[in-house]
Design a protein around this motif. Structure first.
Motif, PDB file in Angstrom:
ATOM      1  N   ASN A   1       0.812  -1.219   0.000  1.00  0.00           N
ATOM      2  CA  ASN A   1       0.000   0.000   0.000  1.00  0.00           C
ATOM      3  C   ASN A   1       0.848   1.273   0.000  1.00  0.00           C
ATOM      4  O   ASN A   1       0.299   2.381  -0.010  1.00  0.00           O
ATOM      5  CB  ASN A   1      -0.937   0.007   1.215  1.00  0.00           C
ATOM      6  N   ASP A   2       2.188   1.144   0.044  1.00  0.00           N
ATOM      7  CA  ASP A   2       3.056   2.319  -0.038  1.00  0.00           C
ATOM      8  C   ASP A   2       3.534   2.559  -1.476  1.00  0.00           C
ATOM      9  O   ASP A   2       4.537   3.242  -1.697  1.00  0.00           O
ATOM     10  CB  ASP A   2       4.256   2.180   0.900  1.00  0.00           C
ATOM     11  N   TYR A   3       2.797   1.976  -2.446  1.00  0.00           N
ATOM     12  CA  TYR A   3       2.996   2.175  -3.888  1.00  0.00           C
ATOM     13  C   TYR A   3       4.177   1.379  -4.451  1.00  0.00           C
ATOM     14  O   TYR A   3       4.523   1.548  -5.617  1.00  0.00           O
ATOM     15  CB  TYR A   3       3.198   3.651  -4.263  1.00  0.00           C
ATOM     16  N   THR A   4       4.804   0.505  -3.679  1.00  0.00           N
ATOM     17  CA  THR A   4       5.985  -0.231  -4.150  1.00  0.00           C
ATOM     18  C   THR A   4       5.682  -1.715  -4.332  1.00  0.00           C
ATOM     19  O   THR A   4       4.706  -2.247  -3.791  1.00  0.00           O
ATOM     20  CB  THR A   4       7.163  -0.103  -3.167  1.00  0.00           C
ATOM     21  N   ILE A   5       6.565  -2.366  -5.106  1.00  0.00           N
ATOM     22  CA  ILE A   5       6.559  -3.825  -5.221  1.00  0.00           C
ATOM     23  C   ILE A   5       7.898  -4.312  -4.674  1.00  0.00           C
ATOM     24  O   ILE A   5       8.957  -3.904  -5.156  1.00  0.00           O
ATOM     25  CB  ILE A   5       6.389  -4.274  -6.688  1.00  0.00           C
ATOM     26  N   ASN A   6       7.856  -5.126  -3.637  1.00  0.00           N
ATOM     27  CA  ASN A   6       9.077  -5.690  -3.062  1.00  0.00           C
ATOM     28  C   ASN A   6       9.303  -7.089  -3.630  1.00  0.00           C
ATOM     29  O   ASN A   6       8.347  -7.869  -3.757  1.00  0.00           O
ATOM     30  CB  ASN A   6       8.970  -5.770  -1.539  1.00  0.00           C
ATOM     31  N   VAL A   7      10.536  -7.397  -3.951  1.00  0.00           N
ATOM     32  CA  VAL A   7      10.899  -8.717  -4.471  1.00  0.00           C
ATOM     33  C   VAL A   7      11.693  -9.442  -3.391  1.00  0.00           C
ATOM     34  O   VAL A   7      12.750  -8.957  -2.956  1.00  0.00           O
ATOM     35  CB  VAL A   7      11.733  -8.610  -5.766  1.00  0.00           C
ATOM     36  N   TRP A   8      11.185 -10.587  -2.937  1.00  0.00           N
ATOM     37  CA  TRP A   8      11.796 -11.333  -1.836  1.00  0.00           C
ATOM     38  C   TRP A   8      12.445 -12.620  -2.346  1.00  0.00           C
ATOM     39  O   TRP A   8      11.915 -13.274  -3.247  1.00  0.00           O
ATOM     40  CB  TRP A   8      10.745 -11.690  -0.781  1.00  0.00           C
ATOM     41  N   ASP A   9      13.560 -12.982  -1.732  1.00  0.00           N
ATOM     42  CA  ASP A   9      14.180 -14.286  -1.955  1.00  0.00           C
ATOM     43  C   ASP A   9      13.442 -15.278  -1.058  1.00  0.00           C
ATOM     44  O   ASP A   9      13.528 -15.200   0.178  1.00  0.00           O
ATOM     45  CB  ASP A   9      15.670 -14.230  -1.587  1.00  0.00           C
ATOM     46  N   VAL A  10      12.689 -16.188  -1.667  1.00  0.00           N
ATOM     47  CA  VAL A  10      11.828 -17.098  -0.907  1.00  0.00           C
ATOM     48  C   VAL A  10      12.628 -17.946   0.079  1.00  0.00           C
ATOM     49  O   VAL A  10      12.220 -18.142   1.229  1.00  0.00           O
ATOM     50  CB  VAL A  10      11.020 -18.007  -1.869  1.00  0.00           C
ATOM     51  N   LEU A  11      13.792 -18.457  -0.345  1.00  0.00           N
ATOM     52  CA  LEU A  11      14.567 -19.368   0.488  1.00  0.00           C
ATOM     53  C   LEU A  11      15.307 -18.650   1.620  1.00  0.00           C
ATOM     54  O   LEU A  11      15.300 -19.113   2.764  1.00  0.00           O
ATOM     55  CB  LEU A  11      15.567 -20.148  -0.368  1.00  0.00           C
ATOM     56  N   LYS A  12      15.927 -17.531   1.311  1.00  0.00           N
ATOM     57  CA  LYS A  12      16.746 -16.843   2.308  1.00  0.00           C
ATOM     58  C   LYS A  12      15.961 -15.836   3.146  1.00  0.00           C
ATOM     59  O   LYS A  12      16.434 -15.372   4.187  1.00  0.00           O
ATOM     60  CB  LYS A  12      17.939 -16.158   1.631  1.00  0.00           C
ATOM     61  N   GLY A  13      14.759 -15.470   2.676  1.00  0.00           N
ATOM     62  CA  GLY A  13      13.925 -14.543   3.434  1.00  0.00           C
ATOM     63  C   GLY A  13      14.368 -13.102   3.365  1.00  0.00           C
ATOM     64  O   GLY A  13      13.934 -12.270   4.170  1.00  0.00           O
ATOM     65  N   THR A  14      15.243 -12.771   2.415  1.00  0.00           N
ATOM     66  CA  THR A  14      15.751 -11.403   2.295  1.00  0.00           C
ATOM     67  C   THR A  14      15.113 -10.689   1.113  1.00  0.00           C
ATOM     68  O   THR A  14      14.678 -11.321   0.150  1.00  0.00           O
ATOM     69  CB  THR A  14      17.280 -11.413   2.096  1.00  0.00           C
TER      70      THR A  14
END
Length: 395
Positions: free
Chosen positions: A345-358
């Motif tokens: 909802n802050d207008y961004t798309i975050n991309v996460w590393d599923v395995l490492k959680g970062t």
């Protein structure tokens, strides 16, 4: 998600006592009944054993939940990020906006890709559904619906129809044709009918069946041709906001998330809730299966995304940062399942590393909250829908 949630209060005669009052729409053995709150409480008390009260049963159910959590924790031997320690860290991602789709006059609430990897459908608060060519940006079809807030849309597997639904409590299917000037609204077929808004819809591996979720707290499976209800799913205690079908073509399960902070896994054949996860502390806005079909992710207003392993029957990862304070509205996996794209909802798309959680990357470009993110069927592009009235194609 309070500013995107609607409650329809029904007023009329209670089917038990006959008094005119606000009614609760509940189901007993799949049969809908409309009782006032007093009659619902009386009905709940009728089956109590000697010495039992509703308060004592609530305490007992809470104790059983704690016991189940303790048993789950006994089987927890290692965390996902510990298993992934020896796996190489992902390099920097170079994902940029390649296309901006403009045409809606208000917030874009939902979108879905066609299996041909080129076309997509979007729905908006302006009451319109648009079919786009993502390569050329051309609008191939446009449908004006009688209500605003078209909150759900889906492309049929054949690419020959789209479905949509929203505040009219219905899910309608529109057949598409090569004639771009044809009046699609005249061919509209109302398939599903809920007692509150339709929040999500998806076709079941063919054009013949469709699965819907609703603000009435239920999900339902419908036959498209006859409009007949094939199976209903009752288990959520508040609005159901999202659903997703297991990726296997022979899979008979789906997952749903709602305002009761739960994510439930269902068996479509029996209508039974076979697994339930309750670790979020606010509304679950979106649920999405991992490509393997053995896990799923959820996005919530509590500003976290979570990853659940169905075989381990527990949450195995939480994707969050102290700097992220706004709710997550939508999630989707890359084709390999290594990346998790989450719209906030802050207008961004975050991309996460599923395995490492970062977090590996942040995508900027939209000027209002993200309502939907979806990876294309071939995994080469990402489409995002936003309250800034546009859709963006990223690659």
């Amino acid at each position: 998600m309070c500013d995107q949630t609607f409650v329809a209060a029904t007023f009329g005669p209670c089917e038990s006592c006959g008094n005119a009052s606000p009614l609760m729409n509940i189901y007993i053995k799949t049969e809908p009944i409309n009782y006032c709150s007093f009659c619902v409480e009386m009905m709940a008390c009728q089956g109590l054993q000697g010495g039992e009260t509703l308060a004592s049963l609530k305490l007992e159910s809470e104790a059983l939940k704690k016991k189940l959590d303790q048993e789950r924790k006994k089987l927890t031997d290692v965390e996902l990020h510990q298993v992934a320690e020896k796996i190489d860290v992902l390099g920097a991602l170079s994902i940029k906006t390649k296309r901006v789709l403009k045409g809606h006059g208000n917030k874009v609430l939902c979108m879905d890709w066609c299996k041909d990897k080129r076309r997509l459908v979007s729905s908006s608060q302006d009451g319109h559904v648009i079919v786009w060519d993502a390569f050329t940006l051309n609008k191939e079809h446009g449908v004006a619906l009688p209500c605003t807030w078209v909150m759900a849309c889906a492309y049929a597997p054949s690419g020959c129809a789209v479905a949509c639904g929203g505040l009219d409590n219905k899910c309608s299917v529109f057949p598409l044709s090569l004639d771009k000037n044809e009046n699609l609204a005249a061919k509209k077929k109302s398939v599903a009918m809920h007692t509150n808004y339709v929040s999500g819809c998806t076709f079941i591996n063919s054009d013949m069946q469709i699965l819907t979720s609703s603000g009435d707290g239920t999900c339902a499976l419908w036959d498209v041709e006859s409009g007949q209800l094939l199976q209903s799913f009752h288990g959520h205690t508040a609005d159901v906001l999202s659903l997703d079908l297991a990726p296997s073509e022979t899979g008979n399960t789906f997952v749903s998330g709602g305002c009761d902070k739960k994510a439930n896994v269902w068996d479509m054949r029996s209508g039974q809730n076979i697994q339930s996860f309750e670790s979020h502390v606010s509304d679950v806005n979106c649920v999405k299966y991992h490509p393997s079909g053995d896990a799923f992710a959820s996005a919530s207003d509590d500003a976290t995304c979570r990853f659940y392993d169905l075989r381990a029957d527990r949450e195995v990862a939480v994707y969050q940062k102290d700097s992220i304070i706004f709710g997550a509205s939508s999630v989707d996996f890359s084709m390999s399942g290594r990346l998790l794209f989450a719209g906030y909802n802050d207008y961004t798309i975050n991309v996460w590393d599923v395995l490492k959680g970062t977090r590996t990357s942040v995508l900027f470009g939209h000027e209002n909250r993200i309502s939907r993110v979806r990876v294309s069927p071939d995994g080469t592009a990402l489409c995002s829908a936003s309250w800034d009235n546009t859709l963006r194609i990223w690659a």
